[in-house]
Design an enzyme around this catalytic site. Structure first.
Site, short mmCIF file in Angstrom:
data_model
loop_
_atom_site.label_atom_id
_atom_site.label_comp_id
_atom_site.label_asym_id
_atom_site.label_seq_id
_atom_site.Cartn_x
_atom_site.Cartn_y
_atom_site.Cartn_z
CB THR A 1 -4.61 2.33 2.55
OG1 THR A 1 -4.08 2.66 0.96
CG2 THR A 1 -4.81 3.69 3.13
CB THR B 1 -9.06 -1.28 -0.69
OG1 THR B 1 -8.53 -0.17 -1.35
CG2 THR B 1 -9.12 -0.95 0.75
CG ASP B 2 -6.06 -0.15 -5.15
OD1 ASP B 2 -7.02 0.28 -4.65
OD2 ASP B 2 -4.76 0.36 -5.20
N1 ASP Z 1 -3.21 1.14 -3.17
C1 ASP Z 1 -3.70 0.69 -1.72
C2 ASP Z 1 -3.55 -0.96 -1.79
O1 ASP Z 1 -4.38 -1.69 -2.46
C3 ASP Z 1 -5.15 1.09 -1.72
C4 ASP Z 1 -5.61 0.66 -0.32
O2 ASP Z 1 -5.20 -0.11 0.50
O3 ASP Z 1 -6.75 1.17 -0.08
O4 ASP Z 1 -2.66 -1.53 -1.34
#
Ligand code: ASP
Length: 325
Positions: free
Chosen positions: A10, A82-83
């Protein structure tokens, strides 16, 4: 000198035709910090992915990139979605356990150009953490620093998305800056060669969360499908059913066939202890190992990593980087 390695997520997203897409690279992220960016920083893009697409092959590429960067810099900051950041942080913790310089992962809940973005502050804090020079792999998010082997993504929308599970925070930020309260400590098994990079990883590890009634057939599938390792999220302290559907016998057979098994608890907090209850005690004496208070993320990554080492059992029977108490 620091290095920024960008991998997508993200924090690197901009709006595309079908929603947010990771498009920004390390140089874009640095530019966005303007004069607040520390100097000098080298910028490199390792890959540009939503972290749901980050897999053991990417962990390996990232470990190599971090290792290479650390030959010429004092610390590395990695931006990441974050995932699956907690998995990447755990995998890098094992792969780079012999490294004595900081590797700090960060990301954000909101894209860089969102008016309320957490990207800038997280990135600036990650740089501050890297500048502190404390060795180890950490996740820096909000005002928390979390050991890479204790990190779990516990929230999907809160700004404090990550928790340090079964261990105090590795560090924190306050008005005085960054504090490393509980840094990672590397304790290699006796006789292990002193290597800064062990990037072997075997993805053939299956994770099974038990439900009441899980069929032993699943364990047969694990063997027949060619998996070499299994992490079981068992009940409570490590219990599993054996009446009607005998998981204990099936697990024993699986372990005897050479598949390494780690049992952790499906409770998020505290430990599995296979010695306490009769429903788990048959396992204690077998080839099935209790994972103590390891997170599922750390258990999966440790098993994948250990299976690629010359002597997996040496590493599996040893606390390497504080992954359990
Ligand atoms: N879908 C994103 C990822 O993990 C979520 C994020 O970065 O917060 O790449």
């Amino acid at each position: 000198m620091l290095t920024l390695l960008a991998t997508g997520g993200t924090i690197a997203c901009t709006p595309g035709k079908n929603g947010l897409e990771p498009t920004l690279g390390a140089a874009d992220l640095l530019r966005a910090l303007g004069p607040a960016a520390p100097a000098p920083v080298r910028a490199r893009d390792v890959f540009t992915l939503d972290s749901s697409n980050v897999q053991p092959e990417e962990w390996r590429a990232l470990a190599r990139a971090a290792h290479e960067a650390l030959r010429a810099s004092d610390g590395v900051v990695i931006t990441h979605g974050t995932d699956t950041m907690a998995y990447t942080a755990a995998a890098l913790s094992f792969m780079l356990a012999g490294e004595r310089k900081p590797v700090i992962l960060t990301g954000s809940q909101l894209p860089l150009d969102h008016p309320l973005t957490d990207a800038r502050l997280n990135l600036l804090r990650a740089f501050a953490a890297a500048q502190a020079g404390v060795g180890g792999v950490y996740v820096c998010f909000g005002d928390r620093l979390i050991s890479g082997v204790r990190c779990v993504k516990t929230h999907t929308t809160s700004m404090d998305a990550f928790s340090s599970v079964n261990a105090p925070l590795a560090g924190h930020f306050d008005v005085e800056g960054v504090h490393f309260d509980h840094p990672q400590a590397y304790t290699p098994p006796p006789g292990a060669e002193d290597l800064p990079l062990r990037d072997g990883i075997d993805p053939r590890v299956f994770l099974l969360k038990l439900v009441p009634g899980t069929s032993p057939d699943v364990l047969r599938f694990v063997r027949e499908a060619g998996y070499r390792g299994l992490v079981i999220e068992a009940f409570g302290l490590g219990g599993l059913h054996y009446i009607r559907r005998n998981l204990v016998r099936a697990l024993d057979a699986l372990a005897k066939s050479g598949v390494r098994v780690l049992v952790v608890s499906q409770c998020l907090y505290e430990k599995a202890d296979l010695g306490l209850y009769e429903v788990a005690s048959g396992l204690g004496a077998s080839l099935v190992r209790g994972g103590a208070d390891m997170t599922t993320e750390a258990a999966v990554c440790k098993l994948m990593w250990a299976l690629a080492q010359d002597d997996p059992d040496l590493w599996l029977s040893h606390r390497i980087i504080g992954e359990y108490r």
